[in-house]
Write an enzyme that holds these catalytic residues in place. Structure first.
Site, mmCIF file in Angstrom:
data_model
loop_
_atom_site.group_PDB
_atom_site.id
_atom_site.type_symbol
_atom_site.label_atom_id
_atom_site.label_comp_id
_atom_site.label_asym_id
_atom_site.label_seq_id
_atom_site.Cartn_x
_atom_site.Cartn_y
_atom_site.Cartn_z
ATOM 1 N N CYS A 185 2.904 0.005 5.729
ATOM 2 C CA CYS A 185 2.605 1.009 4.709
ATOM 3 C C CYS A 185 2.690 0.296 3.355
ATOM 4 O O CYS A 185 3.736 -0.260 3.004
ATOM 5 C CB CYS A 185 3.586 2.171 4.771
ATOM 6 N N CYS B 279 5.523 1.564 1.085
ATOM 7 C CA CYS B 279 6.844 1.159 1.596
ATOM 8 C C CYS B 279 7.098 -0.303 1.247
ATOM 9 O O CYS B 279 8.210 -0.679 0.861
ATOM 10 C CB CYS B 279 6.937 1.349 3.108
ATOM 11 N N ASP C 205 -0.575 2.000 -11.767
ATOM 12 C CA ASP C 205 -1.678 1.947 -10.806
ATOM 13 C C ASP C 205 -2.490 0.684 -11.067
ATOM 14 O O ASP C 205 -2.768 0.316 -12.214
ATOM 15 C CB ASP C 205 -2.561 3.190 -10.931
ATOM 16 N N HIS D 36 9.707 7.049 3.359
ATOM 17 C CA HIS D 36 8.304 7.285 3.713
ATOM 18 C C HIS D 36 8.068 8.733 4.112
ATOM 19 O O HIS D 36 8.671 9.242 5.049
ATOM 20 C CB HIS D 36 7.889 6.369 4.873
ATOM 21 N N ASN E 296 -2.970 13.687 -4.364
ATOM 22 C CA ASN E 296 -4.051 13.717 -3.388
ATOM 23 C C ASN E 296 -3.444 13.841 -1.994
ATOM 24 O O ASN E 296 -2.484 13.140 -1.660
ATOM 25 C CB ASN E 296 -4.895 12.447 -3.488
ATOM 26 N N THR F 199 -5.884 7.978 -0.103
ATOM 27 C CA THR F 199 -6.172 6.696 0.550
ATOM 28 C C THR F 199 -4.900 6.008 1.045
ATOM 29 O O THR F 199 -4.943 5.322 2.056
ATOM 30 C CB THR F 199 -6.942 5.735 -0.391
ATOM 31 N N HIS G 198 1.270 7.490 1.955
ATOM 32 C CA HIS G 198 2.685 7.559 1.567
ATOM 33 C C HIS G 198 2.691 8.417 0.306
ATOM 34 O O HIS G 198 1.988 8.086 -0.659
ATOM 35 C CB HIS G 198 3.210 6.140 1.303
ATOM 36 N N HIS H 197 2.614 10.074 -3.017
ATOM 37 C CA HIS H 197 2.663 9.527 -4.376
ATOM 38 C C HIS H 197 2.104 10.545 -5.346
ATOM 39 O O HIS H 197 1.179 11.287 -5.021
ATOM 40 C CB HIS H 197 1.892 8.203 -4.484
ATOM 41 N N HIS I 247 0.313 10.811 -8.967
ATOM 42 C CA HIS I 247 -0.342 10.124 -10.074
ATOM 43 C C HIS I 247 0.080 10.821 -11.363
ATOM 44 O O HIS I 247 -0.031 12.049 -11.469
ATOM 45 C CB HIS I 247 -1.867 10.238 -9.977
HETATM 46 P P1 AMP Z 1 -4.765 7.884 -3.574
HETATM 47 O O1 AMP Z 1 -6.248 7.720 -3.599
HETATM 48 O O2 AMP Z 1 -4.286 9.171 -4.159
HETATM 49 O O3 AMP Z 1 -4.188 7.633 -2.193
HETATM 50 O O4 AMP Z 1 -4.199 6.807 -4.566
HETATM 51 C C1 AMP Z 1 -3.868 5.508 -4.218
HETATM 52 C C2 AMP Z 1 -3.742 4.757 -5.504
HETATM 53 O O5 AMP Z 1 -3.052 3.555 -5.253
HETATM 54 C C3 AMP Z 1 -5.088 4.381 -6.137
HETATM 55 O O6 AMP Z 1 -5.161 4.953 -7.444
HETATM 56 C C4 AMP Z 1 -5.044 2.854 -6.172
HETATM 57 O O7 AMP Z 1 -5.637 2.311 -7.337
HETATM 58 C C5 AMP Z 1 -3.553 2.579 -6.123
HETATM 59 N N1 AMP Z 1 -3.173 1.290 -5.582
HETATM 60 C C6 AMP Z 1 -3.610 0.688 -4.451
HETATM 61 N N2 AMP Z 1 -2.999 -0.485 -4.249
HETATM 62 C C7 AMP Z 1 -2.124 -0.643 -5.278
HETATM 63 C C8 AMP Z 1 -1.187 -1.656 -5.642
HETATM 64 N N3 AMP Z 1 -0.992 -2.757 -4.904
HETATM 65 N N4 AMP Z 1 -0.471 -1.491 -6.782
HETATM 66 C C9 AMP Z 1 -0.646 -0.397 -7.539
HETATM 67 N N5 AMP Z 1 -1.501 0.610 -7.252
HETATM 68 C C10 AMP Z 1 -2.234 0.484 -6.131
HETATM 69 ZN ZN ZN Z 2 5.412 4.327 3.337
#
Ligand code: AMP
Ligand code: ZN
Length: 111
Positions: free
Chosen positions: A4, A7, A30, A46, A84, A92, A95, A97, A99
């Protein structure tokens, strides 16, 4: 949880640009910011999404949003919190989160 992404970020295995951390949550920038301020707030434990998380964790995250917004100077100007969830929510990373988006006037509806 193995494999993950968040994680692994929480465990420090993958670097992140941290803005806040304590024993329960982590907030980091982000990697693909959609606003001048675009921070992701995650619980270290998680949960696949908001539906899986317990209310105490979500309430705690709300307190931390206040702290982050104040520290990043967007508490007064305002900001948007996006969670989301699932396929139609275009989540995407599986886990939980939040924003936190600010530093500009946020259009609605989002693209
Ligand atoms: P979501 O589409 O709501 O699942 O958001 C996932 C977010 O994680 C997206 O805005 C990505 O730009 C962000 N993201 C993906 N990989 C990383 C990373 N390594 N560090 C920081 N943000 C990330
Ligand atoms: Zn996780």
């Amino acid at each position: 949880m193995e494999n993950c992404l968040f994680c692994r970020i929480a465990a420090g295995e993958i670097p992140s640009s941290k803005v806040y951390e304590d024993d329960r949550v982590l907030a980091f920038r982000d990697i693909d910011p959609q606003a001048p301020v675009h921070v992701l707030l995650i619980p270290k434990q998680h949960y696949a999404n908001i539906l899986e998380a317990d209310g105490d964790t979500v309430a705690y995250m709300q307190q931390i949003i206040r702290k982050i917004a104040e520290e990043l100077g967007i508490a007064e100007s305002g900001f948007r919190v996006v969670i989301n969830t699932g396929e139609d929510g275009q989540q995407t990373v599986k886990h939980l989160h939040m924003h936190i988006l600010g530093g500009r006037s946020m259009q609605w509806p989002p693209g």
